[in-house]
Design a protein around this motif. Sequence first.
Motif, PDB file in Angstrom:
ATOM      1  N   UNK A  89      36.670  50.747  41.897  1.00 15.39           N
ATOM      2  CA  UNK A  89      36.844  49.732  40.855  1.00 15.39           C
ATOM      3  C   UNK A  89      35.766  48.651  40.902  1.00 15.39           C
ATOM      4  N   UNK A  90      34.650  48.912  41.573  1.00 17.92           N
ATOM      5  CA  UNK A  90      33.528  47.977  41.585  1.00 17.92           C
ATOM      6  C   UNK A  90      33.287  47.350  42.937  1.00 17.92           C
ATOM      7  N   UNK A  91      32.530  46.246  42.934  1.00 17.95           N
ATOM      8  CA  UNK A  91      32.188  45.539  44.163  1.00 17.95           C
ATOM      9  C   UNK A  91      33.110  44.343  44.364  1.00 17.95           C
ATOM     10  N   UNK A  92      33.460  44.093  45.608  1.00 22.34           N
ATOM     11  CA  UNK A  92      34.335  42.978  45.966  1.00 22.34           C
ATOM     12  C   UNK A  92      33.655  42.159  47.056  1.00 22.34           C
ATOM     13  N   UNK A  93      33.549  40.858  46.841  1.00 25.21           N
ATOM     14  CA  UNK A  93      32.936  39.975  47.834  1.00 25.21           C
ATOM     15  C   UNK A  93      33.888  39.789  49.010  1.00 25.21           C
ATOM     16  N   UNK A  94      33.352  39.941  50.210  1.00 29.05           N
ATOM     17  CA  UNK A  94      34.114  39.701  51.436  1.00 29.05           C
ATOM     18  C   UNK A  94      33.447  38.560  52.180  1.00 29.05           C
ATOM     19  N   UNK A  95      34.220  37.587  52.607  1.00 28.55           N
ATOM     20  CA  UNK A  95      33.697  36.463  53.383  1.00 28.55           C
ATOM     21  C   UNK A  95      34.616  36.237  54.566  1.00 28.55           C
ATOM     22  N   UNK A  96      34.201  35.392  55.474  1.00 29.00           N
ATOM     23  CA  UNK A  96      34.998  35.119  56.673  1.00 29.00           C
ATOM     24  C   UNK A  96      36.424  34.740  56.269  1.00 29.00           C
ATOM     25  N   UNK A  97      37.377  35.386  56.893  1.00 28.47           N
ATOM     26  CA  UNK A  97      38.787  35.137  56.620  1.00 28.47           C
ATOM     27  C   UNK A  97      39.401  36.112  55.637  1.00 28.47           C
ATOM     28  N   UNK A  98      38.590  36.900  54.936  1.00 26.83           N
ATOM     29  CA  UNK A  98      39.122  37.848  53.969  1.00 26.83           C
ATOM     30  C   UNK A  98      39.730  39.037  54.701  1.00 26.83           C
ATOM     31  N   UNK A  99      41.003  39.311  54.377  1.00 29.23           N
ATOM     32  CA  UNK A  99      41.709  40.467  54.936  1.00 29.23           C
ATOM     33  C   UNK A  99      41.861  41.488  53.824  1.00 29.23           C
ATOM     34  N   UNK A 100      41.406  42.704  54.074  1.00 25.83           N
ATOM     35  CA  UNK A 100      41.386  43.747  53.051  1.00 25.83           C
ATOM     36  C   UNK A 100      42.129  44.972  53.552  1.00 25.83           C
ATOM     37  N   UNK A 101      42.933  45.548  52.674  1.00 23.99           N
ATOM     38  CA  UNK A 101      43.611  46.813  52.964  1.00 23.99           C
ATOM     39  C   UNK A 101      42.809  47.927  52.317  1.00 23.99           C
ATOM     40  N   UNK A 102      42.438  48.923  53.101  1.00 26.31           N
ATOM     41  CA  UNK A 102      41.733  50.098  52.613  1.00 26.31           C
ATOM     42  C   UNK A 102      42.698  51.275  52.731  1.00 26.31           C
ATOM     43  N   UNK A 103      43.410  51.608  51.644  1.00 24.64           N
ATOM     44  CA  UNK A 103      44.416  52.666  51.742  1.00 24.64           C
ATOM     45  C   UNK A 103      43.784  54.035  51.974  1.00 24.64           C
ATOM     46  N   UNK A 104      44.522  54.894  52.660  1.00 25.30           N
ATOM     47  CA  UNK A 104      44.006  56.251  52.870  1.00 25.30           C
ATOM     48  C   UNK A 104      43.788  56.899  51.507  1.00 25.30           C
ATOM     49  N   UNK A 105      42.754  57.715  51.426  1.00 29.10           N
ATOM     50  CA  UNK A 105      42.387  58.351  50.175  1.00 29.10           C
ATOM     51  C   UNK A 105      41.399  57.540  49.345  1.00 29.10           C
ATOM     52  N   UNK A 106      41.187  56.278  49.703  1.00 24.11           N
ATOM     53  CA  UNK A 106      40.250  55.455  48.921  1.00 24.11           C
ATOM     54  C   UNK A 106      38.812  55.713  49.370  1.00 24.11           C
ATOM     55  N   UNK A 107      37.905  55.596  48.412  1.00 26.20           N
ATOM     56  CA  UNK A 107      36.478  55.735  48.685  1.00 26.20           C
ATOM     57  C   UNK A 107      35.896  54.338  48.768  1.00 26.20           C
ATOM     58  N   UNK A 108      35.078  54.097  49.787  1.00 23.19           N
ATOM     59  CA  UNK A 108      34.537  52.748  49.992  1.00 23.19           C
ATOM     60  C   UNK A 108      33.227  52.786  50.754  1.00 23.19           C
ATOM     61  N   UNK A 109      32.496  51.678  50.619  1.00 18.20           N
ATOM     62  CA  UNK A 109      31.278  51.414  51.380  1.00 18.20           C
ATOM     63  C   UNK A 109      31.260  49.916  51.654  1.00 18.20           C
ATOM     64  N   UNK A 110      30.613  49.512  52.733  1.00 16.06           N
ATOM     65  CA  UNK A 110      30.472  48.095  53.070  1.00 16.06           C
ATOM     66  C   UNK A 110      28.988  47.807  53.214  1.00 16.06           C
ATOM     67  N   UNK A 111      28.538  46.749  52.530  1.00 21.38           N
ATOM     68  CA  UNK A 111      27.133  46.339  52.585  1.00 21.38           C
ATOM     69  C   UNK A 111      27.092  44.895  53.070  1.00 21.38           C
TER      70      UNK A 111
END
Length: 154
Positions: free
Chosen positions: A93-115
Motif C-alpha cells: 500500500x505504499x511507503x510508510x515513514x518510520x521514526x524512533x518510537x514507531x511500533x509496526x506490525x508486519x503480518x505474516x504473508x505481507x510483502x515489505x522492504x525497509x530502507x
Amino acid sequence: MAVEDSGSSGTGVDAGTGADVPLPRLLCDTAELVSLGSDAPPGALWKLAEPGRQLDANVVRLPAGGRVDTHTEPDLDVLLLVLAGEARLDSADGGHALRAGTLTWLPHGSTRAVVAGPDGVTYLTAHRRRPGMRIQPPEAADRLRRPLEGGDGV
C-alpha cells in the motif's frame, strides 16, 4: 556488548515446590546500542539466544541508505520497533515513514522492504521462534517438488 547478565542461569527454585522455575532476565541495554550511532556495525547488534525461548528478537542497525530487500514472510508475524533514526517501510500500500518510537506490525504473508534514512536506523524485531530443522526421509522432499511443466524443466 550491552548485555546485562546477573550471572544466573535463568532459573531459580520455587520456595513452595523446590522445583526449578524460569526467572526474568535483563538482556540488553538498547540505549547503549543506540548511543553507538553511525559507529555501530551494520547488521544484528544483539540477538535473543536464551535456551528454551519461544521468541526470537534482534536489534538491527542499517547504515544510511541501507536496506532490507523486498521479501514476503509467509509464516511469522513480526513486530518492528524503531529505536533510533528513520526509515521507510515499503509495502503493497505504499511507503510508510518510520521514526524512533514507531511500533509496526508486519503480518505474516505481507510483502515489505525497509530502507534506512540519511542517518541510518536501529530497530528491534520480535517474532515467534521458528521451529528447528528436522531430518526427514528422502521421500519427504518429493512432496515439496512441483511437477515439471512440459517435461523440459522450464
